[in-house]
Scaffold this motif. Structure first.
Motif, short mmCIF file in Angstrom:
data_model
loop_
_atom_site.label_atom_id
_atom_site.label_comp_id
_atom_site.label_asym_id
_atom_site.label_seq_id
_atom_site.Cartn_x
_atom_site.Cartn_y
_atom_site.Cartn_z
N ASP A 133 -51.04 -32.43 47.96
CA ASP A 133 -51.80 -31.75 46.89
C ASP A 133 -50.97 -30.73 46.11
O ASP A 133 -51.44 -30.21 45.10
CB ASP A 133 -53.02 -31.03 47.49
CG ASP A 133 -54.01 -32.00 48.11
OD1 ASP A 133 -53.95 -33.19 47.77
OD2 ASP A 133 -54.83 -31.57 48.95
N PHE A 134 -49.76 -30.44 46.59
CA PHE A 134 -48.96 -29.43 45.88
C PHE A 134 -47.50 -29.88 45.71
O PHE A 134 -47.04 -30.10 44.60
CB PHE A 134 -49.05 -28.10 46.63
CG PHE A 134 -48.45 -26.95 45.86
CD1 PHE A 134 -49.01 -26.53 44.66
CD2 PHE A 134 -47.35 -26.27 46.34
CE1 PHE A 134 -48.47 -25.47 43.95
CE2 PHE A 134 -46.80 -25.20 45.64
CZ PHE A 134 -47.36 -24.81 44.44
N LEU A 135 -46.80 -30.07 46.83
CA LEU A 135 -45.38 -30.42 46.74
C LEU A 135 -45.16 -31.74 45.98
O LEU A 135 -44.23 -31.86 45.18
CB LEU A 135 -44.77 -30.53 48.14
CG LEU A 135 -44.27 -29.24 48.79
CD1 LEU A 135 -43.74 -29.53 50.19
CD2 LEU A 135 -43.17 -28.59 47.95
N ALA A 136 -45.99 -32.71 46.26
CA ALA A 136 -45.82 -34.04 45.64
C ALA A 136 -45.99 -34.01 44.13
O ALA A 136 -45.54 -34.92 43.43
CB ALA A 136 -46.79 -35.04 46.26
N LEU A 137 -46.67 -32.96 43.63
CA LEU A 137 -46.89 -32.84 42.18
C LEU A 137 -45.72 -32.16 41.47
O LEU A 137 -45.68 -32.12 40.24
CB LEU A 137 -48.19 -32.07 41.92
CG LEU A 137 -49.47 -32.71 42.47
CD1 LEU A 137 -50.66 -31.81 42.22
CD2 LEU A 137 -49.70 -34.08 41.82
N LEU B 65 -38.53 -34.13 51.04
CA LEU B 65 -38.56 -35.42 51.73
C LEU B 65 -37.22 -35.75 52.37
O LEU B 65 -37.16 -36.28 53.49
CB LEU B 65 -38.94 -36.54 50.74
CG LEU B 65 -40.37 -36.49 50.17
CD1 LEU B 65 -40.56 -37.59 49.14
CD2 LEU B 65 -41.40 -36.61 51.28
N HIS B 66 -36.14 -35.42 51.67
CA HIS B 66 -34.80 -35.66 52.20
C HIS B 66 -34.59 -34.86 53.49
O HIS B 66 -34.04 -35.37 54.47
CB HIS B 66 -33.75 -35.29 51.17
CG HIS B 66 -32.35 -35.45 51.67
ND1 HIS B 66 -31.69 -36.66 51.69
CD2 HIS B 66 -31.48 -34.54 52.17
CE1 HIS B 66 -30.48 -36.50 52.18
NE2 HIS B 66 -30.32 -35.23 52.48
N VAL C 204 -27.16 -33.83 55.22
CA VAL C 204 -27.95 -32.60 55.37
C VAL C 204 -28.58 -32.22 54.04
O VAL C 204 -29.76 -31.89 53.96
CB VAL C 204 -27.08 -31.44 55.90
CG1 VAL C 204 -27.88 -30.14 55.91
CG2 VAL C 204 -26.56 -31.75 57.29
N PHE C 205 -27.77 -32.25 52.99
CA PHE C 205 -28.27 -31.91 51.67
C PHE C 205 -28.20 -33.14 50.78
O PHE C 205 -27.28 -33.97 50.90
CB PHE C 205 -27.44 -30.78 51.05
CG PHE C 205 -27.56 -29.50 51.79
CD1 PHE C 205 -28.63 -28.65 51.59
CD2 PHE C 205 -26.60 -29.14 52.73
CE1 PHE C 205 -28.75 -27.46 52.29
CE2 PHE C 205 -26.70 -27.96 53.43
CZ PHE C 205 -27.77 -27.11 53.21
N GLN C 206 -29.15 -33.24 49.90
CA GLN C 206 -29.21 -34.39 49.00
C GLN C 206 -28.16 -34.23 47.91
O GLN C 206 -28.16 -33.26 47.16
CB GLN C 206 -30.60 -34.50 48.38
CG GLN C 206 -30.78 -35.73 47.52
CD GLN C 206 -32.18 -35.81 46.95
OE1 GLN C 206 -32.81 -34.79 46.71
NE2 GLN C 206 -32.67 -37.02 46.73
N GLU C 207 -27.26 -35.19 47.85
CA GLU C 207 -26.22 -35.15 46.82
C GLU C 207 -26.82 -35.55 45.47
O GLU C 207 -27.62 -36.47 45.39
CB GLU C 207 -25.09 -36.12 47.19
CG GLU C 207 -23.92 -36.07 46.23
CD GLU C 207 -22.87 -37.11 46.59
OE1 GLU C 207 -21.82 -37.11 45.93
OE2 GLU C 207 -23.10 -37.91 47.50
#
Length: 550
Positions: free
Chosen positions: A338-342, A300-301, A262-265
């Motif tokens: 255009d925003f999150l990926a940066l 993304l996770h 659920v959450f990225q360790e």
């Protein structure tokens, strides 16, 4: 003669053992009557059916420590008010109540309260307050328990069992507790959570997420969201919190169970604790601060997990994000690419206000963004912020309808009419959108130390830059430093909440409301700050908090 002596000795032993047995029965009877021996742990009494189970455990030593930590706390006044002044804590409860109090809430809103007693006679006398003067109780006895119900005045049910007095919202609710075979203490999730929390505590809380969803869904405002809440309960099935007095401070420790993934360790360094770098941008007295890392990777996770958990949830999540981003930033803007990926590296969220008389909250986001070239970053972000400001800067326009009639509608302001002003502040440049119809929401942004800083108000940018440039930041706050550097183990994320500042706004918000005034006064005179830390593992999340008194 010897036989007579032997017989006499045997008779004396028989009398001694008979006397000892009678004495033991008498002592046991006394303790059974007073409820001392038979008192059990509440998690061994309350049923697994409850959605929420909480317990308070206080003795004379812990009460003294709490009083020293919160010397201005008037618990009697607060307690009287919470009971609607129906009871006086000093006169009605103090003569008999013991050190443990518990509460269980069922998914159908039924509830049961339990309190240990020191004096059974005085406890029974207190129960008389739950009936009318000329009314009698109907008393039912079973399996060592007594259930008292008023004959006609109310549905409430009272009970006495294993050294506790019980108040149930109904007789059915009380029987569900007392007759249940499956207890909370036997529940696997409860055992998993409490096994990792402090065993010496003054307050304990356990929530069964699936049953909590049923409890919330019974309210009309939440019924439409039940499918989403059910998905939440499946991914985070249970949580628990315990409060512990330690080193003249009050520590809160929590644990949340989660489905794997659920959450990225994130791997946590076992080296000495370090102050979060972005704390240097938060004002020393900020209302709220929380940091983290790799926001885009977390996004993304989350998408990948939802796709694996249930493809429909992934589609809903992505659809909602895209729909809202189109509304804010326009059709040509791809919020993810255009925003999150940066975004990269550390990020922090700050909530704050400067004036309690006008407590509008500045939302400020700080994150690593784009490339090392600030000019390129500014060019990329300018049009995005400009368009978004237009959506929040509404104006009334007259619209002609197909039938020739007209009507007034609230529409977004044309970005051509919204100037962006470049401002120099103590040698640091920031940009703010100036528009009179924005009603205080002036989107502002800057780049500093390679971080992109965005705030919904110009004052948010100014306060962040002031904290950073003048070195008067949260990193210098004594409470926060004490917790991060010495109180917590190395963690992925740290946070801060300013109770003193919050109570000032609360006092204004609830001015004239007796209960609101009492709560804000209690917070203002007793609580200063809360700092917290979070660590994530594959199937569990740990949360630690330290509460600072005045």
């Amino acid at each position: 003669m010897k036989n007579n002596n032997r017989k006499k000795g045997a008779d004396q032993k028989s009398v001694f053992f008979m006397g000892f047995i009678l004495f033991s029965v008498g002592v046991s009877g006394f303790f059974l009557l007073t409820g001392i021996f038979q008192r059990g742990k509440l998690d061994r009494i309350f049923s697994q059916e409850v959605a929420v189970f909480t317990e308070v455990k206080l003795n004379s030593s812990s009460l003294k420590k709490l009083k020293a930590l919160f010397p201005e706390a008037d618990l009697e006044v607060l307690g009287n008010d919470l009971t609607g002044n129906r009871f006086n804590l000093q006169e009605d409860l103090a003569p008999w109540i013991g050190p443990r109090v518990g509460l269980g809430i069922f998914p159908d809103k039924e509830f049961v309260v339990a309190a240990s007693f020191r004096d059974k006679v005085k406890a029974k006398k207190f129960l008389e307050k739950f009936k009318l003067p000329d009314e009698e109780f109907q008393i039912t006895k079973f399996k060592g328990a007594e259930i008292w119900t008023p004959k006609f005045s109310s549905q409430v049910a009272l009970g006495i069992y294993r050294g506790y007095v019980f108040w149930g919202s109904s007789e059915n609710a009380l029987r569900r507790i007392l007759e249940s075979k499956d207890k909370i203490a036997d529940q696997e999730n409860y055992q998993s959570i409490t096994g990792d929390l402090p065993q010496s505590w003054i307050m304990s809380l356990f929530i069964d997420s699936e049953k909590l969803v049923d409890l919330l869904a019974s309210a009309e405002s939440f019924s439409a969201r039940k499918p989403l809440l059910e998905a939440f309960s499946q991914t985070l099935p249970a949580l628990g919190i315990r409060a512990k007095l330690k080193n003249k401070g009050l520590f809160l420790q929590g644990k949340v169970l989660s489905e794997e993934g659920v959450f990225q360790e994130r791997e946590i360094s076992r080296s000495d604790n370090l102050m979060p770098q972005l704390a240097q941008f938060a004002p020393r007295d900020t209302l709220f601060f929380m940091n983290g890392s790799d926001l885009y990777e977390k996004y993304l996770h989350t998408k990948d997990f939802l796709e694996a958990f249930h493809p429909q949830f992934s589609l809903i999540f992505d659809g909602l994000l895209r729909a809202n981003s189109r509304q804010l930033f326009g059709e040509k803007f791809d919020f993810e690419q255009d925003f999150l990926a940066l975004m990269h590296g550390q990020y922090a969220v700050i909530l704050d206000f400067q004036n309690a008389l006008e407590p509008f909250v500045n939302f400020t986001l700080i994150t690593g963004f784009g490339s090392p070239d600030n000019e390129q970053n500014l060019s990329q972000i300018k049009d995005v912020i400009h368009f978004a400001q237009g959506q929040f800067s509404a104006e009334v326009k007259e619209i002609e309808l197909p039938d020739g009639t007209t009507r007034e509608e609230l529409v977004a302001t044309d970005t051509k009419n919204i100037p962006i002003e470049k401002v120099d502040y103590q040698g640091q440049t920031y940009f703010t959108v100036q528009n009179k119809s924005a009603q205080g929401k002036e989107f502002s942004y800057a780049f500093a130390e390679g971080y992109f800083i965005f705030s919904t108000h110009e004052q948010g940018i100014i306060s962040v830059l002031s904290a950073y440039l003048n070195k008067d930041s949260l990193a210098e706050n004594e409470d926060f430093r004490k917790s991060v550097l010495f109180g917590f183990s190395p963690s992925e994320s740290y946070g801060f909440f300013n109770f003193a500042k919050f109570s000032a706004a609360l006092e204004l918000l609830y001015s004239g409301d007796q209960r609101g005034d009492l709560l804000s006064e209690f917070l203002r005179t007793n609580l200063r700050n809360l700092s917290f830390a979070r660590k994530v593992f594959p199937t569990e999340i740990f949360w630690t908090g330290q509460l600072f008194g005045r």
